[in-house]
Design a protein around this motif. Sequence first.
Motif, PDB file in Angstrom:
ATOM      1  N   GLU A 242     -79.949 142.384   6.029  1.00 54.75           N
ATOM      2  CA  GLU A 242     -79.420 142.844   4.741  1.00 54.75           C
ATOM      3  C   GLU A 242     -80.535 142.806   3.683  1.00 54.75           C
ATOM      4  O   GLU A 242     -81.240 141.810   3.575  1.00 54.75           O
ATOM      5  CB  GLU A 242     -78.234 141.925   4.340  1.00 54.75           C
ATOM      6  CG  GLU A 242     -77.741 142.033   2.914  1.00 54.75           C
ATOM      7  CD  GLU A 242     -77.276 143.447   2.518  1.00 54.75           C
ATOM      8  OE1 GLU A 242     -76.594 144.118   3.328  1.00 54.75           O
ATOM      9  OE2 GLU A 242     -77.617 143.871   1.396  1.00 54.75           O
TER      10      GLU A 242
ATOM     11  N   ARG B  33     -71.601 131.976   5.157  1.00 48.53           N
ATOM     12  CA  ARG B  33     -70.487 132.322   6.057  1.00 48.53           C
ATOM     13  C   ARG B  33     -70.746 131.849   7.497  1.00 48.53           C
ATOM     14  O   ARG B  33     -69.839 131.383   8.174  1.00 48.53           O
ATOM     15  CB  ARG B  33     -70.261 133.835   6.059  1.00 48.53           C
ATOM     16  CG  ARG B  33     -68.986 134.250   6.791  1.00 48.53           C
ATOM     17  CD  ARG B  33     -68.937 135.741   7.014  1.00 48.53           C
ATOM     18  NE  ARG B  33     -68.864 136.530   5.815  1.00 48.53           N
ATOM     19  CZ  ARG B  33     -67.749 136.807   5.133  1.00 48.53           C
ATOM     20  NH1 ARG B  33     -66.599 136.319   5.545  1.00 48.53           N
ATOM     21  NH2 ARG B  33     -67.793 137.558   4.046  1.00 48.53           N
TER      22      ARG B  33
ATOM     23  N   ARG C  84     -77.723 135.419   1.084  1.00 52.07           N
ATOM     24  CA  ARG C  84     -77.334 134.011   0.887  1.00 52.07           C
ATOM     25  C   ARG C  84     -75.847 133.799   1.186  1.00 52.07           C
ATOM     26  O   ARG C  84     -75.453 132.824   1.814  1.00 52.07           O
ATOM     27  CB  ARG C  84     -77.687 133.554  -0.541  1.00 52.07           C
ATOM     28  CG  ARG C  84     -79.204 133.362  -0.726  1.00 52.07           C
ATOM     29  CD  ARG C  84     -79.515 132.580  -1.977  1.00 52.07           C
ATOM     30  NE  ARG C  84     -79.160 133.308  -3.191  1.00 52.07           N
ATOM     31  CZ  ARG C  84     -79.939 134.218  -3.777  1.00 52.07           C
ATOM     32  NH1 ARG C  84     -81.122 134.488  -3.269  1.00 52.07           N
ATOM     33  NH2 ARG C  84     -79.552 134.829  -4.891  1.00 52.07           N
ATOM     34  N   ARG C  85     -75.011 134.754   0.743  1.00 51.67           N
ATOM     35  CA  ARG C  85     -73.566 134.621   1.043  1.00 51.67           C
ATOM     36  C   ARG C  85     -73.314 134.670   2.550  1.00 51.67           C
ATOM     37  O   ARG C  85     -72.484 133.937   3.083  1.00 51.67           O
ATOM     38  CB  ARG C  85     -72.784 135.759   0.369  1.00 51.67           C
ATOM     39  CG  ARG C  85     -72.426 135.502  -1.086  1.00 51.67           C
ATOM     40  CD  ARG C  85     -71.674 136.685  -1.675  1.00 51.67           C
ATOM     41  NE  ARG C  85     -70.299 136.793  -1.192  1.00 51.67           N
ATOM     42  CZ  ARG C  85     -69.226 136.489  -1.900  1.00 51.67           C
ATOM     43  NH1 ARG C  85     -69.345 136.043  -3.129  1.00 51.67           N
ATOM     44  NH2 ARG C  85     -68.017 136.637  -1.384  1.00 51.67           N
ATOM     45  N   ALA C  86     -74.063 135.564   3.214  1.00 51.41           N
ATOM     46  CA  ALA C  86     -73.881 135.684   4.666  1.00 51.41           C
ATOM     47  C   ALA C  86     -74.314 134.393   5.361  1.00 51.41           C
ATOM     48  O   ALA C  86     -73.671 133.930   6.312  1.00 51.41           O
ATOM     49  CB  ALA C  86     -74.669 136.887   5.198  1.00 51.41           C
TER      50      ALA C  86
ATOM     51  N   GLU D  41     -64.512 141.230  -0.250  1.00 53.10           N
ATOM     52  CA  GLU D  41     -63.981 140.373   0.831  1.00 53.10           C
ATOM     53  C   GLU D  41     -62.503 140.716   1.074  1.00 53.10           C
ATOM     54  O   GLU D  41     -62.063 140.839   2.222  1.00 53.10           O
ATOM     55  CB  GLU D  41     -64.145 138.899   0.423  1.00 53.10           C
ATOM     56  CG  GLU D  41     -63.618 137.894   1.434  1.00 53.10           C
ATOM     57  CD  GLU D  41     -64.581 137.649   2.595  1.00 53.10           C
ATOM     58  OE1 GLU D  41     -65.744 138.095   2.540  1.00 53.10           O
ATOM     59  OE2 GLU D  41     -64.147 137.014   3.583  1.00 53.10           O
TER      60      GLU D  41
ATOM     61  N   LEU E  23     -76.606 138.773  -1.177  1.00 53.79           N
ATOM     62  CA  LEU E  23     -75.694 138.938  -0.043  1.00 53.79           C
ATOM     63  C   LEU E  23     -76.223 138.206   1.192  1.00 53.79           C
ATOM     64  O   LEU E  23     -75.441 137.680   1.995  1.00 53.79           O
ATOM     65  CB  LEU E  23     -75.475 140.424   0.257  1.00 53.79           C
ATOM     66  CG  LEU E  23     -74.704 141.194  -0.823  1.00 53.79           C
ATOM     67  CD1 LEU E  23     -74.610 142.675  -0.470  1.00 53.79           C
ATOM     68  CD2 LEU E  23     -73.302 140.607  -1.022  1.00 53.79           C
TER      69      LEU E  23
ATOM     70  N   ASP F 198     -72.361 140.656   3.169  1.00 57.15           N
ATOM     71  CA  ASP F 198     -72.307 139.187   3.208  1.00 57.15           C
ATOM     72  C   ASP F 198     -71.797 138.684   4.561  1.00 57.15           C
ATOM     73  O   ASP F 198     -71.256 137.596   4.667  1.00 57.15           O
ATOM     74  CB  ASP F 198     -71.512 138.614   2.032  1.00 57.15           C
ATOM     75  CG  ASP F 198     -70.073 139.095   2.018  1.00 57.15           C
ATOM     76  OD1 ASP F 198     -69.657 139.797   2.948  1.00 57.15           O
ATOM     77  OD2 ASP F 198     -69.348 138.748   1.054  1.00 57.15           O
TER      78      ASP F 198
ATOM     79  N   PRO G 214     -68.391 141.014  -4.906  1.00 58.28           N
ATOM     80  CA  PRO G 214     -68.316 140.561  -3.510  1.00 58.28           C
ATOM     81  C   PRO G 214     -66.967 139.928  -3.155  1.00 58.28           C
ATOM     82  O   PRO G 214     -66.510 140.060  -2.011  1.00 58.28           O
ATOM     83  CB  PRO G 214     -69.470 139.562  -3.386  1.00 58.28           C
ATOM     84  CG  PRO G 214     -69.828 139.183  -4.784  1.00 58.28           C
ATOM     85  CD  PRO G 214     -69.474 140.341  -5.665  1.00 58.28           C
TER      86      PRO G 214
END
Length: 278
Positions: free
Chosen positions: A83, A95, A90-92, A31, A88, A65, A27
């Motif tokens: 998603e 963000r 959680r990453r989104a 990015e 992902l 993400d 990931p």
Amino acid sequence: MWRIARRGQRPGSRADVLPSPNIWYHPDTYELENRAQDVDGDLWGALAQECPWTGKDVIDVGCGDGFHLPRFAETARSVLGVEPHEPLVRRAETRIAGMRSVRVLPGSAQDIPMPDASADVVHARTAYFFGPGCEPGLREVDRVLRPGGALAIVDLDVASEPYGRWMRADLPDYDPVAVDDFFERQGFRCRRVTTRWWFDSAESLAAVLRIEFSPGVADRAIEDVLRDAGSRGRRSAEAGFTVPVGYRLLVRVKPAGLVLPDHSSSAGSSVSISPSTA
Ligand SMILES: C[S@@+](CC[C@H](N)C(=O)[O-])C[C@H]1O[C@@H](n2cnc3c(N)ncnc32)[C@H](O)[C@@H]1O
């Protein structure tokens, strides 16, 4: 504000979910890739012309993400990222933390956790899960779109050089004509957009190409880009590394009027009667 439809229902079955080795396993490098893409804004410009989202409710399906969510949120009324891959999601969420009109939910193209007719624009980028055989996902998007709303699928153009040449080397069975035919039959218009990816270092260029291609093809691709930068002189190499990348922007608008069977043409087709012509 977004409401959650069919609360408690699980997102689309795992069978619908296509693994995405680049963003799933790398990931941070993905990015870098997202930041390198479309540096001149050609793709965003084409999207804004084809399906403007200012003041609208937007869903980004397969949002990864969430890289594109803040951009939509600058002018959209609301933005939802959907998603299937939990890490992902959680990453989104991280963000978009603190962004008022944006949220992320687990789900898939085949099971969007939203009520019928609740979105104006559905966006799916590098969404290889939308290809021949994706009719269940297309039906699900139609369900959540309001009449007059649009689905925009952004995918790589394997006919565009040099990126397409590297893709074709790794995907010898991919048939771009069959893919274009499929989307045309499904009622999409296709706009080809040439963009520029730009990297500030040879290291980031190499890292990104290595998560996109098999080792041999990645080596050749890196060599091609470095040779091209070298042939344009040292000053240009110092100024970074450019990769021309073509995209297909596929757009289908959900009819805004009454849809009646069209008995004058081929079986199964239909005509849309808009309120002004009905
Ligand atoms: C190449 S990534 C692109 C991510 C994001 N759109 C971007 O541009 O940064 C493709 C994404 O599609 C997701 N995906 C795979 N199968 C899916 C499906 N059936 N429905 C929705 N998303 C799916 C993957 O988990 C992955 O996050």
